[in-house]
Design an enzyme around this catalytic site. Structure first.
Site: not given
Lengths: 431, 417
Positions: B120, B294, B332, B334, B337, B362
């Site tokens: 930014d 974002d 999920c 991930c 999980c 996660h």
């Protein structure tokens, strides 16, 4: 435990006391082993501090034994009881041997809370008092592969009276007998091993009595308690450990609690200790430091040309940190920087683009530079703890590997010189 | 529908002597390929080709403020499939400073991130974090919170820092006004942002390697937004951001400004909606034609134990999960999980910071997989159906659908069932 399957096979005993070998028959199926001298994997509730399984498994050659502590676990007894399948599965750990100790070696407990019938542990929600019944109920739900018997370890303060020390030895033996009694009646604990706890403060006769009596019980090994860093003079501690290990059977392992500094580890191995807890790299991490002491004793020409683990540029820090204290005071000692580490918060690392330790193969050193770690520390970023813990764990376990190699190859003196630093012998590596 | 167009967005309008350079730089630092456009809504799926890797849009970009994503290693982030993340110019400019990062081969080298980075301008933090800031035509003046020294962040200075950081996408310095402010200050800020855009374009030392995005301002005033869009789209910048929103304004105003912006932004350039990261907002704003997003929310909320799930969120630290042996989200994939239960994570929060890392992982996985599903549905021509399913899962009943989302979706021809 007559059918105890944990078995220590010694391949070498150097100078009558330093023992090299393999602890075999670990785990429910007995297929795990651990090289000694060695150390366990230190965890908070089954998690190596700061690390997820992804980051942990960037490390190779991790010890096969994970240490968990009742101080973390006691407050979750109800959940574990409902879960029924033991802590290992609860914590998502799969292929590891689980050792359950009473206290967390990285934190010292307040004293004055043990009674004839109880000991206390401190969790996130405060103190939890354990009777033998509660202690054993916890073991039944945790279902470790081996655990430390309940013990009154409140005698590490050097002003403890002889009477109090004697009482702690007696209580600890009584606790052991009671634990064993319950243990033998508990189906869930079939094939689980018990380590007896040797107490005795700084009184030689009590240490010897505690060792002798504990050795008479059907235990798989021994925890040497009340000898942690800061509790007493190094020379006295070595004498006590030497006297104690003389009383213990050759074929059973001895685990020394609360000692982790590399120099102290070396001395204690020479006094006959086999196992240590790896809380030291965690403490180093928490103060924003990286282990960087040298331990390479390999004559391997490929490694010989490699830069010395950039340690001894740290003369100033050594001065700041001080030499190993013969009489550490207990509070300061555990949190203060030692000569085995570098303080990455120091401004000098602001623009230092070298890895933490030249030649180190850990994820942190292969991917990141001192300047980045310095930045993460000064900005209080969580990744600092993650990366430092990876490096410090790798470095510490690497040291234990070198220690075993040194014992195997009669190079303990060389290793000691490396670890303690050939002062002034190496100059700062300039890039 | 799946017509693919390729548009080099790197052309340069700075003069004749630049045209040769332009012709030579066939390897433009940004190419947008529109892979698919939704026949019903304004949603689109694109391949955004950036210097460090390709990015599949719509994309959520996690925020790594100080050159690190809160407790997550770059390998973990890469493993989750993240193709672009953010760094904050204000923070990094303060510590460790642009000189050091330049020496470390840019922010990529400093943090060892192999994929794309967006930075930014630093202006937003200046206004939101630093009390003593004053905006003049020159730039934003503020006192360093570290040594109290007065510092001027001008458009030139912002770009100079971002050039040192070496990000793949840089943001212009804009005059940020809170989205709840009205009146002449909003108009002034809009005009100033246009002037600052020109100064930023002129200051960019690496147009061949670093893309500079313009930021559409104009508050909640449609006329000002439109004026800003008209002016800024005259500049040949590689991409556009929709700024000045997501600051506490009414959602009804928010979505109208978003859709107004996408109506007037060129199809062949990426559109980045700044500061948006709630799942519902993402899905709606994709429907309104945005490509990039974002927000610190998914990673910040994770550290407080809030795990994002298709039905909202789950507060892992709450007592009700102490004995809950399911994973956070049974569907999920991930690493968290796949290994850990809610009960274990609940307990671990009392013992170690790794609990936060588990939830952070996660939540990033959730955001990325949500955007992946959105993209797939656009490519397969079933985005409107995806929206229906998504909303049904997120809210217990039709009555609980936020009215702004219902209206926004209706504006792009999706009537929620």
């Amino acid at each position: 435990m007559a059918g105890s399957r944990m078995k220590l096979e010694l391949s070498r005993v150097v100078q009558g006391r330093s023992r090299l070998g393999v602890l075999k028959g670990l785990g429910r199926t007995g297929q795990h082993s651990l090289d000694v001298p060695g150390c366990l994997l230190y965890t908070h509730f089954g998690t190596v501090p700061h690390l997820t399984q992804d980051t942990l498994h960037t490390l190779s050659n991790l010890p096969s034994v994970t240490q968990i502590t009742l101080s973390n676990i006691a407050e979750h007894q109800e959940v574990l009881e409902e879960f029924k399948d033991g802590f290992r599965k609860f914590a998502g750990l799969h292929d590891t041997v689980l050792y359950c100790s009473l206290h967390d070696p990285a934190t010292s407990c307040p004293t004055g809370y043990t009674t004839n019938k109880t000991v206390s542990v401190w969790g996130s929600g405060g103190r939890i008092e354990l009777t033998v019944a509660k202690f054993m109920a916890l073991q039944r739900t945790v279902q470790p592969d081996w655990y430390q018997s309940m013990a009154d370890g409140e005698t590490w303060q050097n002003n403890t009276s002889r009477k109090r020390v004697r009482k702690s030895v007696d209580r600890t033996l009584t606790h052991l007998d009671e634990c064993l009694l319950v243990h033998q009646k508990s189906q869930e604990l079939e094939r689980v091993e018990v380590f007896g706890v040797v107490e005795g403060g700084d009184i030689l006769e009590e240490r010897v009595r505690s060792a002798r009596e504990t050795a008479k019980r059907p235990v798989a090994g021994f925890c040497l308690d009340g000898l942690q860093t800061g509790s007493m003079d190094h020379v006295l501690r070595s004498q006590l450990i030497t006297a104690v290990t003389k009383e213990l059977p050759e074929d059973k392992p001895r685990l020394l609690q609360g000692v982790g500094r590399p120099d102290e580890v070396l001395v204690c191995v020479e006094a006959g200790v086999d196992l240590f807890e790896s809380f030291f790299p965690f403490q180093v991490t928490e103060r924003g430091c990286a282990l960087c002491f040298a331990f390479d004793i390999s004559p391997d020409p490929e490694r010989a040309g490699r830069a010395p683990p950039a340690v001894l540029e740290l003369d100033k820090e050594r001065e700041m940190a001080g030499e190993p204290q013969p009489n550490g005071d207990r509070n300061g000692d555990q949190t203060q920087m030692t000569p085995f580490e570098m303080n990455l918060k120091d401004k000098r690392y602001h623009d230092d683009f070298r890895p933490l330790v030249e030649g180190c193969g850990c994820y942190c050193c292969k991917n990141h530079q001192r300047a980045y770690l310095h930045h993460l520390l000064v900005t209080n970023e969580l990744l600092a703890g993650v990366l430092l813990m990876i490096h410090n764990t790798a470095h510490y376990h690497g040291f234990f590997g070198a220690l075993r190699e040194a014992l195997a190859k009669d190079k303990l003196d060389l290793l000691k010189r490396r670890v303690l630093g050939e002062r002034g012998g190496q100059a700062e590596r300039k890039d | 529908m799946a017509a693919t167009t390729e548009c080099g967005a790197d052309s340069n309008a700075l003069g004749n002597n630049m045209s040769l350079k332009k012709a030579l730089s066939a390897a433009s630092p940004l190419t947008l390929r529109v892979v698919a456009e939704c026949p019903v809504t304004k949603a689109r799926a694109c391949d955004l080709i950036l210097p460090h890797s390709d990015v599949s849009t719509p994309v959520f970009m996690p925020v790594g403020t100080q050159g690190t994503l809160k407790g997550i290693t770059v390998d973990q982030l890469d493993g989750l499939g993240c193709q672009i993340c953010l760094g904050n110019t204000y923070h990094l400019g303060m510590r460790p400073g642009p000189e050091l990062i330049e020496k470390a081969n840019g922010l990529h080298g400093f943090m060892n991130w192999k994929r794309n980075l967006l930075t930014d301008s630093g202006g937003f933090q200046m206004v939101s974090l630093v009390e003593l800031s004053e905006v003049t035509e020159e730039g934003v003046k503020f006192k360093s919170p570290y040594d109290g020294k007065e510092i001027l962040l001008s458009p030139e200075k912002s770009i100079s820092i971002q050039n040192s950081l070496g990000s793949d996408i840089m943001m212009q310095l804009d005059d940020v006004v809170s989205s709840t402010v009205t009146g002449p200050r909003v108009e002034e800020a809009m005009h100033r942002s246009i002037r600052w855009l020109d100064r930023c374009i002129a200051a960019n030392k690496n147009p061949d390697k670093q893309n500079l995005f313009a930021i559409i301002q104009g508050g909640l005033n449609a006329k000002l937004r439109k004026a800003c869009l008209d002016e800024m789209t005259k500049r040949d910048v590689p991409g556009f951001a929709i700024g000045g929103l997501s600051g506490g304004e009414e959602k009804d105003d928010f979505w109208r400004m978003v859709t107004l912006s996408t109506d007037h932004l060129p199809r062949e350039k990426p559109r980045y909606l700044m500061g948006v990261g709630y799942a519902v907002d993402l899905v709606v704003c994709v429907a309104l034609g945005c490509d990039m997003f974002d927000c610190v929310f998914p990673t910040r909320t994770a550290r407080f134990g809030s795990a994002l799930v298709p039905w909202g969120s789950l507060q892992v630290k709450q007592k009700q999960y102490a004995k809950d042996l399911q994973p956070i989200d049974p569907d999920c994939q991930c690493p968290t999980c796949k290994r850990h239960s809610r009960a274990y994570l609940h307990a671990l929060f009392k013992s170690d910071t790794a609990a936060m890392h588990h939830i952070t992982i996660h939540n990033i996985a959730y955001q990325l997989s949500l955007m992946h599903s959105v993209r797939q549905s656009i490519i397969e021509g079933r985005f409107p159906e995806f929206i229906q399913t998504f909303m049904k899962r997120m809210f217990p009943s039709r009555e609980q659908y936020p009215s702004w989302a219902v209206d926004a979706l209706a504006s792009v021809n999706v009537t929620l069932e």
